[in-house]
Design a protein around this motif. Structure first.
Motif, PDB file in Angstrom:
ATOM      1  N   UNK A  67      13.520  56.483  14.413  1.00 48.38           N
ATOM      2  CA  UNK A  67      12.419  55.555  14.190  1.00 48.38           C
ATOM      3  C   UNK A  67      12.957  54.154  14.465  1.00 48.38           C
ATOM      4  N   UNK A  68      12.121  53.308  15.085  1.00 49.37           N
ATOM      5  CA  UNK A  68      12.636  51.981  15.423  1.00 49.37           C
ATOM      6  C   UNK A  68      12.120  50.910  14.465  1.00 49.37           C
ATOM      7  N   UNK A  69      11.244  51.285  13.550  1.00 44.80           N
ATOM      8  CA  UNK A  69      10.737  50.276  12.617  1.00 44.80           C
ATOM      9  C   UNK A  69      10.567  50.858  11.234  1.00 44.80           C
ATOM     10  N   UNK A  70       9.744  50.180  10.430  1.00 48.20           N
ATOM     11  CA  UNK A  70       9.544  50.651   9.057  1.00 48.20           C
ATOM     12  C   UNK A  70       8.277  51.487   8.937  1.00 48.20           C
ATOM     13  N   UNK A  71       7.632  51.785  10.072  1.00 45.76           N
ATOM     14  CA  UNK A  71       6.286  52.371  10.000  1.00 45.76           C
ATOM     15  C   UNK A  71       6.261  53.898   9.986  1.00 45.76           C
ATOM     16  N   UNK A  72       7.364  54.541   9.727  1.00 42.62           N
ATOM     17  CA  UNK A  72       7.419  55.987   9.611  1.00 42.62           C
ATOM     18  C   UNK A  72       6.895  56.712  10.854  1.00 42.62           C
ATOM     19  N   UNK A  73       7.090  56.095  12.017  1.00 46.74           N
ATOM     20  CA  UNK A  73       6.734  56.760  13.274  1.00 46.74           C
ATOM     21  C   UNK A  73       8.014  57.325  13.867  1.00 46.74           C
ATOM     22  N   UNK A  74       8.021  58.626  14.077  1.00 46.19           N
ATOM     23  CA  UNK A  74       9.255  59.283  14.505  1.00 46.19           C
ATOM     24  C   UNK A  74       9.145  59.759  15.945  1.00 46.19           C
ATOM     25  N   UNK A  75      10.179  59.492  16.701  1.00 43.04           N
ATOM     26  CA  UNK A  75      10.221  59.887  18.111  1.00 43.04           C
ATOM     27  C   UNK A  75      11.332  60.924  18.263  1.00 43.04           C
ATOM     28  N   UNK A  76      11.056  62.079  18.915  1.00 45.13           N
ATOM     29  CA  UNK A  76      12.115  63.079  19.080  1.00 45.13           C
ATOM     30  C   UNK A  76      13.297  62.503  19.853  1.00 45.13           C
ATOM     31  N   UNK A  77      14.495  62.795  19.374  1.00 46.54           N
ATOM     32  CA  UNK A  77      15.722  62.259  19.977  1.00 46.54           C
ATOM     33  C   UNK A  77      16.488  63.397  20.657  1.00 46.54           C
ATOM     34  N   UNK A  78      16.476  64.571  20.025  1.00 46.03           N
ATOM     35  CA  UNK A  78      17.169  65.728  20.595  1.00 46.03           C
ATOM     36  C   UNK A  78      16.688  66.998  19.878  1.00 46.03           C
ATOM     37  N   UNK A  79      16.457  68.048  20.682  1.00 53.75           N
ATOM     38  CA  UNK A  79      16.054  69.348  20.123  1.00 53.75           C
ATOM     39  C   UNK A  79      17.234  70.314  20.217  1.00 53.75           C
ATOM     40  N   UNK A  80      17.331  71.213  19.247  1.00 53.02           N
ATOM     41  CA  UNK A  80      18.330  72.285  19.289  1.00 53.02           C
ATOM     42  C   UNK A  80      17.633  73.593  18.934  1.00 53.02           C
ATOM     43  N   UNK A  81      17.913  74.643  19.700  1.00 48.10           N
ATOM     44  CA  UNK A  81      17.336  75.949  19.378  1.00 48.10           C
ATOM     45  C   UNK A  81      18.155  77.046  20.038  1.00 48.10           C
ATOM     46  N   UNK A  82      18.019  78.271  19.505  1.00 49.34           N
ATOM     47  CA  UNK A  82      18.692  79.376  20.196  1.00 49.34           C
ATOM     48  C   UNK A  82      17.858  79.809  21.398  1.00 49.34           C
ATOM     49  N   UNK A  83      16.572  79.392  21.415  1.00 45.67           N
ATOM     50  CA  UNK A  83      15.718  79.640  22.571  1.00 45.67           C
ATOM     51  C   UNK A  83      14.750  78.447  22.687  1.00 45.67           C
TER      52      UNK A  83
END
Ligand SMILES: [Ca+2]
Length: 442
Positions: free
Chosen positions: A187-203
Motif C-alpha cells: 500500500x502506498x498511503x494510509x487509505x487501506x488500498x492494497x496492490x498485489x506485489x507478488x503471488x505464490x502458489x503450487x499452481x
C-alpha cells in the motif's frame, strides 16, 4: 626627520588595518544577510547530494526496515490468543505436538517472533497462526485429502512503516512448509488500498488464473508475477522476493521507483501446505492433521530505503517516525516540495540523469519570499519562474532588481545593497512628479 617618517608609517599601517577591518566587516555583514535571505537547505559539499558545486541524485542507504523502525507485524489470528490451543509440526521425521497459550510466557508464539532476528536455527522462534480450519469442520477431517477440501480462514500479516520506502527485498523464513498459496500486497498511503506485489502458489494458473513466471518487459514493469518455485518444493522453508528483478533501476526510471515504493506491506496466507510425511503406512491422527494445518514463520525481513525522491541521503527516526533530511532546496516528508524560497522552477523528483534540484529565487537579498509564476517561467524558456514577493529597500520587480517610483539606483552601490535605491529628492517646485529618471536620477 626619522621621527616624522616613523609617525607616517604608523598612520599608514593603522589605515591599512582599518581598511582590512572594514572589508572583513562588510563581508561578514553580507554573509549574515545572505544567511537571513537564503535558507540553509542548500548544497553542502560534505554529503552525497552534491559534488560541492552541483546537485547530485542521492538516496538514503538500504536497511532492514523492521529492525530500524522496531515495528511489529499485526496478525489476524495467532495461536493460543484466546485459549490454549494445540499445534503440531514434523520434527526429525516424527510428529511433535505442543500447546500454545498467550497467557503463559513459555507457550507464547506471538508476532514479535517474526522480527526478533535470532541468529541460529537452534534458537529459532516462530509465530504460529493456529489451525485455519473452521472449528465446526474440524471433526470432519479424517485424511490429508479432507484437509485439501476443507474451507479455511485466510490469515493476514500487516506492517505499516508510516513513511514510504523503496522496497528491494522481502524474505520470509517458514518454520515448516511454504504455504500452497499466498500473496504479498503493498500500500502506498494510509487509505487501506492494497496492490498485489507478488503471488505464490503450487499452481499459479489454477489458484490465481496467472501464468507462472511471466517475463517482465517495458510494458508490464508494474505487474505482480506468480511464482511456483517455493510452494511446489515442500522441503524449502525460505521465500525471497526481489522487487526489482529484471524491472530496471529506480534511480533512472520513475515507473520502477513507483513499483518499489510502499508504505505498508500485507501478506495474505491463503492455503497452508500439508507437511510432507514418510510413506511408512502409519496414518496421521485427525487431531494432529487439524493442529498441523496452519502457518508458522520465524522471520520476515523487509529491506529498502526511505523514499526521499532523490533529494536526501539520510532518513532519521524522530519520535518513531522516519523523516527524510531533505537537500536540493526541498522540504516535505518525502522531499516532495520545493522550499518557499526555492520556487524558481517546479518541483520534480531527482534521477541519476537529472538531479532536478529546486532552484533558489534571485531576489538580490531584498526579500526572502517568492512564488513560482508559470507565465514568467514559460516566457524565460523554462529557465526561471521565481517571482519575488514583498521586495524591501524600495525595490520592486520579479527579482527586486528595479527601484520603486520616487527612487533611483545609486551608481556607487551594487544591486543587492540595501542602499541601492536612493530617494530622488526632487524639489516640489519645478518637478512634474516625485518620480525621477531611473538611470540617472534627474
Ligand atoms: Ca524469530
Amino acid at each position: 626627520m626619522l621621527i616624522q617618517r616613523r609617525i607616517m608609517k604608523f598612520f599608514l599601517l593603522v589605515s591599512i588595518a582599518n581598511s582590512e577591518f572594514e572589508n572583513r566587516t562588510r563581508l561578514k555583514v553580507k554573509e549574515n544577510r545572505m544567511k537571513k535571505y537564503i535558507p540553509t537547505t542548500t548544497f553542502d559539499s560534505t554529503d552525497s547530494c552534491s559534488d560541492g558545486l552541483n546537485a547530485k541524485y542521492c538516496t538514503p542507504p538500504f536497511e532492514d526496515i523492521t529492525r530500524v523502525l522496531k515495528k511489529k507485524f499485526e496478525a489476524s489470528q495467532t495461536c493460543g490468543i484466546d485459549q490454549s490451543e494445540r499445534y503440531c509440526k514434523r520434527e526429525n521425521e516424527k510428529w511433535s505436538c505442543k500447546f500454545c497459550d498467550s497467557s503463559q510466557t513459555a507457550q507464547m508464539l506471538p508476532t514479535r517472533h517474526l522480527n526478533d532476528h535470532e541468529k541460529t536455527t537452534d534458537e529459532e522462534t516462530c509465530w504460529y497462526s493456529g489451525s485455519v480450519i473452521e472449528p465446526g469442520q474440524q471433526t470432519q477431517i479424517r485424511s490429508e485429502s479432507d484437509l485439501e477440501k476443507a474451507s479455511t480462514r485466510n490469515i493476514t500479516l500487516k506492517i505499516d512503516f508510516s513513511h514510504p520506502y523503496e522496497i528491494s527485498f522481502i524474505t520470509m523464513k517458514f518454520c515448516g512448509p511454504v504455504p500452497a498459496a499466498m500473496v504479498i500486497y503493498k500500500s502506498t498511503g494510509n487509505n487501506d488500498e492494497w496492490q498485489p506485489y507478488q503471488y505464490y502458489a503450487d499452481n499459479c494458473l489454477e489458484t490465481f488464473g496467472i501464468e507462472p513466471n511471466e517475463e517482465i518487459t517495458r510494458l508490464n514493469q508494474e505487474k505482480a508475477l506468480c511464482s511456483e518455485r517455493y510452494s511446489k518444493n515442500k522441503e524449502g522453508t525460505r521465500v525471497s522476493f526481489n522487487t526489482v528483478n529484471n524491472r530496471g533501476d529506480s534511480s533512472v526510471s520513475p515507473v520502477v521507483q513507483n513499483w518499489m515504493t510502499a508504505q505498508a506491506i500485507k501478506i495474505e496466507l491463503l492455503k497452508p501446505s500439508i507437511w510432507p510425511v514418510d510413506n511408512n503406512g502409519l496414518k496421521t491422527p485427525s487431531s494432529t492433521l487439524v493442529a498441523s494445518y496452519q502457518y508458522a514463520i520465524s522471520d520476515i525481513r523487509v529491506s529498502g530505503h526511505c523514499q526521499c525522491n532523490g533529494h536526501a541521503d539520510s532518513c532519521e527516526i524522530i519520535d518513531g517516525q522516519p523523516k527524510c533530511i531533505c537537500k536540493h532546496g526541498t522540504v516535505g516528508a518525502t522531499c516532495n516540495m520545493c522550499h518557499s524560497f526555492y520556487q524558481d522552477r517546479p518541483w520534480q523528483r531527482g534521477t541519476k540523469a537529472n538531479p532536478n534540484e529546486c532552484r533558489v529565487c534571485n531576489c538580490n537579498l531584498h526579500t526572502n519570499k517568492c512564488k513560482f509564476n508559470d507565465s514568467l517561467f514559460k516566457m524565460s524558456g523554462n529557465q526561471s519562474g521565481g517571482m519575488c514577493q514583498k521586495c524591501r529597500h524600495n525595490t520592486s520587480g520579479a527579482s527586486c532588481q528595479v527601484c520603486k517610483p520616487g527612487y533611483t539606483p545609486d551608481p556607487n552601490k551594487s544591486v543587492d545593497s540595501p542602499k541601492y535605491c536612493k530617494s530622488c529628492d526632487c524639489h516640489r517646485v519645478g518637478s512634474k512628479s516625485k518620480n525621477c529618471n531611473k538611470s540617472n536620477g534627474a
